[in-house]
Design an enzyme around this catalytic site. Structure first.
Site, short mmCIF file in Angstrom:
data_model
loop_
_atom_site.label_atom_id
_atom_site.label_comp_id
_atom_site.label_asym_id
_atom_site.label_seq_id
_atom_site.Cartn_x
_atom_site.Cartn_y
_atom_site.Cartn_z
N GLU A 328 42.91 37.55 40.75
CA GLU A 328 42.84 38.58 41.78
C GLU A 328 43.52 39.83 41.26
O GLU A 328 44.59 39.78 40.66
CB GLU A 328 43.53 38.06 43.05
CG GLU A 328 43.10 38.78 44.31
CD GLU A 328 43.85 40.06 44.55
OE1 GLU A 328 43.21 41.12 44.66
OE2 GLU A 328 45.09 40.02 44.62
N HIS A 329 42.91 40.98 41.51
CA HIS A 329 43.23 42.20 40.79
C HIS A 329 44.39 43.02 41.38
O HIS A 329 44.98 43.85 40.70
CB HIS A 329 41.98 43.09 40.76
CG HIS A 329 41.84 43.87 39.51
ND1 HIS A 329 40.62 44.25 39.00
CD2 HIS A 329 42.73 44.36 38.63
CE1 HIS A 329 40.78 44.93 37.88
NE2 HIS A 329 42.06 45.02 37.64
N SER A 330 44.72 42.81 42.65
CA SER A 330 45.58 43.80 43.30
C SER A 330 47.04 43.80 42.86
O SER A 330 47.63 44.88 42.73
CB SER A 330 45.50 43.65 44.83
OG SER A 330 46.06 42.44 45.27
N CYS A 332 48.52 43.22 39.95
CA CYS A 332 48.73 43.86 38.66
C CYS A 332 47.39 44.04 37.96
O CYS A 332 46.41 43.40 38.32
CB CYS A 332 49.69 43.04 37.77
SG CYS A 332 49.01 41.50 37.16
#
Length: 618
Positions: A328-330, A332
């Protein structure tokens, strides 16, 4: 690891004049002369003394003064860039890394005694990589990870603390992150098999760490339990759905039975997820085949099964031992887990890993209580996932003719800028026109820095593309224009890294608008067009231990492109949409090959005869 954080400066707020000048130059290739003049007039009005731009700038400077670390990251970034986006995480936001098969990767795969749906090497590799990541987490928790540095100095290391133990949870309108403290005190991971989730302790009852063989024993124990437990509904599918739909489904589960809150909390407090997938048939593990199928598995899996999309890291293992890191990108940027993966996968799996006699708590199945309403939610999620998966045209392209070694020695330009010009040329070949292009620029030289947009498209890049497509231009003219374009790109890249791109500043100014305030500069069609990034790109490092990486396109008529520039090979992960009449991933991959070959031909034709002969060897 955090010893130099005190020396980092805060992200600057650029001047209105430099931001608007940069913006206007970036749109030159997207406008007619009349449109450009109108945008220039609007920009002049925006920044005039007493104008709205001056008011917004002062408001933004107040935001900066109030921000303890970083005016963008402290105030808006994670919500505006990620958490307010309501589309499903699979394809649209989450990233994947395909990890190379091991040097001792077997050619035959044998089912485990516990369950023939899983293979022995699959379990052994999963156990080994799990242990390697746990070793890295120990180093992370003791803050012994070396500080990343560039020629400009140290980089912010905070993102390394924003990965392990992080989970994104769906909320109406805007998601949130939950996480364990740093250093993490969590002592368990989540194992996902056949859509069932197990809590797996990573330490013995006396607190000592396992050996690889002990972790194998844990995984095999959970596999054996599949035949004994009452299986729960595949709740992980819900994490793949639209964020608001998942928020509704999650709230229903939490209200339905306290068992569901207990299971959710164990998942959210875990260090990371390990997935043993049983859907794909074992292959001969040939690393040169099935890149597109492997990329699809990385992007969205087999119908979204066997993953928890909200978790910051999922390590996925197919039956033939193929490995994917998915996240999941949020919390870092994907560069950080890529660097970590590059470190931990270098040591091959020991096929005869030792075990100890430590007292181990058996894996615990995490049950979920569901009802007819949950079944409706699962059915809706499955339909969403199927539509996304069927429309995702993703693949991996390996360009093997040459790599960074040739670019540095003979083209003598920035390798990243050279690759960006190849992508510009490939797109120009496909469409006959330029497009707004995003490249990720890092602002980690500043405290809590994340990213800035590098706008690749420029009048110089367009002039280069036109020259390459014009048969009457000479190699000397083409190479001259290539150098001009790459120098311009490198300058923008440097400005972006120094916190002086135009996109983040313009975003901050717009977020300072009060109700009823507006300016025609932001209403011009070209303003929206300049941020409709038909090429959304990001470069990593050489990635010698990776087969490919990727993420989804941000525009329905564009491409999402992640690339790894190696000395001899340049690898691309590409994603577009099947329902777009303007894109085709396979065709674009071929055009990338053409662009690189034509650029090399132009460079070599300008070299002296002796250098031309030696260049053929790179």
């Amino acid at each position: 690891m955090l010893s130099l954080q005190h020396s980092l400066k805060k992200l600057p707020v650029p001047s209105l004049e430099e931001t608007l000048a940069k913006y206007l130059r970036s749109i030159e290739s997207l406008t007619t002369p009349e449109e450009l003049e109108r945008s220039k007039a609007l920009a002049k009005d925006f920044i005039k003394p007493g104008g709205l731009g001056q008011v917004l700038q002062q408001r933004l400077l107040d935001v900066d003064r109030a921000a303890p670390h970083n005016w963008l990251d402290d105030t808006w970034w994670i919500s505006k860039a990620y958490h307010e986006w309501r589309v499903p995480l699979i394809v649209n936001s989450n990233w994947y890394i395909l990890v190379n098969n091991e040097t001792n990767h077997p050619k035959e795969f044998y089912p485990t005694a516990e369950n023939p749906a899983y293979t022995t090497f699959q379990v052994k590799r999963a156990a080994h990589v799990t242990q390697q990541l746990l070793d890295y987490i120990d180093t992370l928790n003791s803050q012994n990870v070396p500080v990343d540095k560039t020629r400009a100095g140290p980089l912010c290391m905070r993102q390394y603390t924003q990965l392990i133990g992080f989970t994104r949870i769906p909320q109406h309108g805007c998601d949130r992150l939950v996480n364990t403290a740093f250093p993490s005190t969590s002592k368990h991971i989540i194992l996902i098999i056949d859509d069932q989730l197990f809590k797996v302790d990573v330490c013995a009852k006396d607190g000592g760490r396992f050996l690889d063989g002990d972790m194998e024993r844990q995984f095999l124990n959970a596999i054996k339990q599949l035949k004994q437990i009452k299986q729960s509904a595949p709740v992980g599918l819900l994490t793949c759905d639209d964020r608001d739909a998942w928020a509704v489904a999650r709230e229903h589960l939490l209200v339905l039975d306290p068992t569901n809150r207990e299971s959710m909390q164990v998942i959210e407090d875990s260090l990371f997820c390990i997935v043993l997938d049983s859907v794909a048939e074992p292959t001969k593990a040939d690393p040169e085949t099935n890149f597109s199928e492997w990329a699809k598995f990385g992007m969205h899996g087999h119908g979204g099964r066997n993953r928890w999309c909200d978790k910051s890291i999922n390590l996925l293992f197919e039956r033939d031992g193929k490995m994917v890191c998915y996240g999941e990108h949020s919390p870092c940027d994907a560069l950080i887990p890529a660097l970590i993966m590059d470190t931990i996968v270098r040591k091959p799996t020991d096929l005869n890993a030792a075990s100890s006699n430590v007292d181990i708590e058996a894996p615990r199945h995490l049950p979920f209580v569901t009802d007819a309403k949950t079944q409706e939610h699962l059915k809706a999620a499955s339909a969403t996932i199927e539509a996304l998966s069927k429309n995702s045209d993703c693949g991996i392209v390996h360009f093997k003719d040459y790599g960074v070694d040739f670019i540095k020695k003979y083209a003598k330009v920035s390798p990243d800028a050279y690759i960006q010009m190849a992508l510009q040329l490939a797109y120009f070949k496909q469409t006959g026109e330029p497009c707004a292009t995003y490249e990720t620029g890092s602002t980690r030289q500043f405290l809590h820095g994340r990213t800035e947009t590098i706008r690749t498209l420029s009048p110089d890049s367009l002039a280069f593309c036109k020259a390459m497509q014009n048969p009457s231009t000479t190699p000397e003219e083409r190479v001259k224009l290539l150098r001009v374009a790459t120098i311009a790109h490198s300058q923008y890249q440097k400005d972006a890294g120094n916190g002086k791109g135009c996109d983040r500043h313009l975003l901050g100014l717009r977020l300072c608008l009060q109700p009823g305030e507006s300016h025609d500069l932001f209403k011009e069609p070209v303003f929206a067009k300049s941020t409709d990034f038909l090429l959304s790109t990001s470069g990593l490092f050489a990635g010698d231990y990776f087969t490919g990486t990727g993420f989804g396109c941000v525009s329905p008529n564009g491409y999402g492109i992640n690339y790894m520039p190696g000395g001899k090979v340049i690898k691309f992960g590409i994603e577009s949409k099947f329902d777009s009449k303007k894109t085709d991933t396979r065709a674009f991959g071929e055009l990338i090959h053409q662009a690189f070959r034509e650029m090399r031909a132009a460079v070599e034709q300008t070299l002296p005869e002796d250098l031309r002969k030696t260049s053929a060897k790179l």
